[in-house]
Design a protein around this motif. Structure first.
Motif, PDB file in Angstrom:
ATOM      1  N   GLY A   1      43.272  51.243  44.588  1.00  0.00           N
ATOM      2  CA  GLY A   1      42.228  50.530  43.847  1.00  0.00           C
ATOM      3  C   GLY A   1      42.703  49.179  43.342  1.00  0.00           C
ATOM      4  O   GLY A   1      41.975  48.185  43.406  1.00  0.00           O
ATOM      5  N   ILE A   2      43.941  49.136  42.835  1.00  0.00           N
ATOM      6  CA  ILE A   2      44.500  47.860  42.372  1.00  0.00           C
ATOM      7  C   ILE A   2      44.616  46.876  43.531  1.00  0.00           C
ATOM      8  O   ILE A   2      44.331  45.672  43.383  1.00  0.00           O
ATOM      9  N   SER A   3      45.022  47.376  44.697  1.00  0.00           N
ATOM     10  CA  SER A   3      45.134  46.512  45.882  1.00  0.00           C
ATOM     11  C   SER A   3      43.786  45.905  46.251  1.00  0.00           C
ATOM     12  O   SER A   3      43.695  44.709  46.581  1.00  0.00           O
ATOM     13  N   ILE A   4      42.746  46.725  46.174  1.00  0.00           N
ATOM     14  CA  ILE A   4      41.404  46.242  46.522  1.00  0.00           C
ATOM     15  C   ILE A   4      40.916  45.225  45.492  1.00  0.00           C
ATOM     16  O   ILE A   4      40.290  44.212  45.843  1.00  0.00           O
ATOM     17  N   ILE A   5      41.227  45.461  44.218  1.00  0.00           N
ATOM     18  CA  ILE A   5      40.831  44.516  43.162  1.00  0.00           C
ATOM     19  C   ILE A   5      41.507  43.163  43.382  1.00  0.00           C
ATOM     20  O   ILE A   5      40.889  42.104  43.248  1.00  0.00           O
ATOM     21  N   ILE A   6      42.801  43.180  43.715  1.00  0.00           N
ATOM     22  CA  ILE A   6      43.547  41.931  43.909  1.00  0.00           C
ATOM     23  C   ILE A   6      42.989  41.136  45.090  1.00  0.00           C
ATOM     24  O   ILE A   6      42.810  39.909  45.005  1.00  0.00           O
ATOM     25  N   THR A   7      42.698  41.824  46.177  1.00  0.00           N
ATOM     26  CA  THR A   7      42.264  41.135  47.404  1.00  0.00           C
ATOM     27  C   THR A   7      40.751  41.027  47.539  1.00  0.00           C
ATOM     28  O   THR A   7      40.274  40.333  48.440  1.00  0.00           O
ATOM     29  N   LYS A   8      40.022  41.744  46.629  1.00  0.00           N
ATOM     30  CA  LYS A   8      38.563  41.831  46.744  1.00  0.00           C
ATOM     31  C   LYS A   8      38.141  42.394  48.106  1.00  0.00           C
ATOM     32  O   LYS A   8      37.073  42.056  48.639  1.00  0.00           O
ATOM     33  N   GLY A   9      39.005  43.236  48.666  1.00  0.00           N
ATOM     34  CA  GLY A   9      38.706  43.891  49.933  1.00  0.00           C
ATOM     35  C   GLY A   9      39.028  43.070  51.162  1.00  0.00           C
ATOM     36  O   GLY A   9      38.832  43.543  52.287  1.00  0.00           O
ATOM     37  N   HIS A  10      39.510  41.842  50.978  1.00  0.00           N
ATOM     38  CA  HIS A  10      39.818  40.975  52.116  1.00  0.00           C
ATOM     39  C   HIS A  10      41.308  41.048  52.461  1.00  0.00           C
ATOM     40  O   HIS A  10      42.124  41.515  51.668  1.00  0.00           O
ATOM     41  N   GLY A  11      41.648  40.550  53.635  1.00  0.00           N
ATOM     42  CA  GLY A  11      43.037  40.500  54.054  1.00  0.00           C
ATOM     43  C   GLY A  11      43.731  39.246  53.552  1.00  0.00           C
ATOM     44  O   GLY A  11      43.088  38.266  53.170  1.00  0.00           O
ATOM     45  N   ILE A  12      45.052  39.291  53.521  1.00  0.00           N
ATOM     46  CA  ILE A  12      45.876  38.142  53.126  1.00  0.00           C
ATOM     47  C   ILE A  12      46.839  37.861  54.273  1.00  0.00           C
ATOM     48  O   ILE A  12      47.490  38.770  54.781  1.00  0.00           O
TER      49      ILE A  12
END
Length: 344
Positions: free
Chosen positions: A137-148
């Protein structure tokens, strides 16, 4: 025969049989340099996660959050590395800091798991199931669901380079596996993990701090997940939350197939490595045959159930052998007269 030796011998035989079968039925596709190079690039990612779950299982636990830890540490590190052109720092320094950031995040995640399991007394399967969702969930919050993506070219050497003709990530896996083997067989932590997995009560009565054993174990699973994240993001030059979700089932299957006792107290790096090779050969064969990811997941799940059943009956058989041996009368020493020949 020694249990460890017989288990590894069985795995070696299975590996040879599977490899020969693939070579016979698909010689033009399987027995190629390109295929073997591809296999060398694929398994280090989930191989490191399998090592992590092996360590957790040796203590009688499990770590369902390894993929999410890899995802979160990869996302945080990628967020830093992707800004390398505007940081005003030497590229080498940016890469070193990016690696340290990934490892630091993974250590914090492992520490949280360890504290919850050791001090809050939450079963490992429940604790890591909860943190699995938390970290993802934290990963999704940081990226807003997009890739980096967009990392320094030199950083990509970790996932795409080669050392003496061998893929860099393969070399990293070999080094890490050797270090884990040394940890289990040559350090007090490894002995304590085995003893705790066999019997927490005996471990505590022996003067071992069970809480510290668990915390150190899950710190190690976190670090291994962090190393896996570095291989993942450097291999594809990007990261997105949820990458490698199938690796969780695969890592558990490999750990158990490699002879790790899911109840705790036993596991070897050699057995796990042989199990990785078996699974990679099977996976390569299924890819060549055109099996869909959904069918492969079904096969891995079915294989996991089969291996668990085999482990159960092997354990029952071993217990019965111990009972039979303890119940059989001891042979009299040489020269001792038989009971019927003794005089009053």
């Amino acid at each position: 025969m020694n249990t460890k030796f017989s288990n590894n011998l069985t795995l070696l035989a299975i590996f040879l049989v599977v490899t020969v079968m693939m070579s016979v039925f698909m010689p033009s596709q399987f027995m190629t340099l390109r295929n073997f190079q591809s296999m060398g690039l694929q398994f280090p990612e989930y191989g490191l996660l399998s090592l992590a779950n092996m360590l957790a299982m040796i203590t009688g636990g499990i770590d369902l959050s390894v993929v999410s830890i890899a995802s979160l540490s990869g996302v945080v590190s990628a967020s830093f590395l992707s800004q390398y052109q505007g940081l005003g720092m030497p590229v080498g320094s940016v890469i070193v800091l990016g690696i340290l950031i990934a490892l630091a995040v993974s250590i914090l995640c492992g520490l949280l798991n360890g504290v919850i399991i050791a001090y809050a007394r939450v079963p490992a399967i429940i604790a890591t199931l909860g943190t699995q969702g938390l970290f993802l969930g934290i990963s999704i919050i940081i990226t807003k669901g997009h890739g980096i993506g967009g990392f320094p070219p030199a950083f990509l050497f970790i996932g795409n380079g080669s050392i003496l003709g061998m893929p860099t990530q393969f070399v990293i896996f070999v080094v890490v596996a050797l270090l884990v083997g040394l940890l289990l067989n040559r350090t007090p932590q490894g002995f304590s993990m085995m003893m705790y997995g066999s019997s927490p009560q005996v471990s505590r009565f022996s003067g071992v701090s069970n809480e510290m054993v668990l915390i150190k174990t899950y710190l190690l699973t976190g670090v291994l997940s962090g190393v896996a994240s570095l291989i993942i993001i450097s291999g594809v030059n990007s990261i997105r939350p949820g990458y490698g979700a199938d690796y969780l089932l695969l890592s558990i299957l490999i750990a158990i197939l490699g002879g790790t006792d899911p109840v705790g107290g036993f596991g070897t790096v050699l057995g796990l490595t042989l199990a990785i090779f078996i699974m990679q050969v099977l996976q390569s064969g299924l890819n060549i045959l055109g099996f869909s990811p959904f069918m492969k997941k079904f096969i891995w799940g079915l294989l996991l159930l089969l291996v668990m059943v085999i482990h159960y009956y092997r354990r029952i058989y071993a217990q019965r052998r111990v009972v039979r041996k303890s119940a059989s009368p001891a042979a009299p020493p040489p020269g001792t007269p038989a009971a019927g020949n003794q005089t009053a």
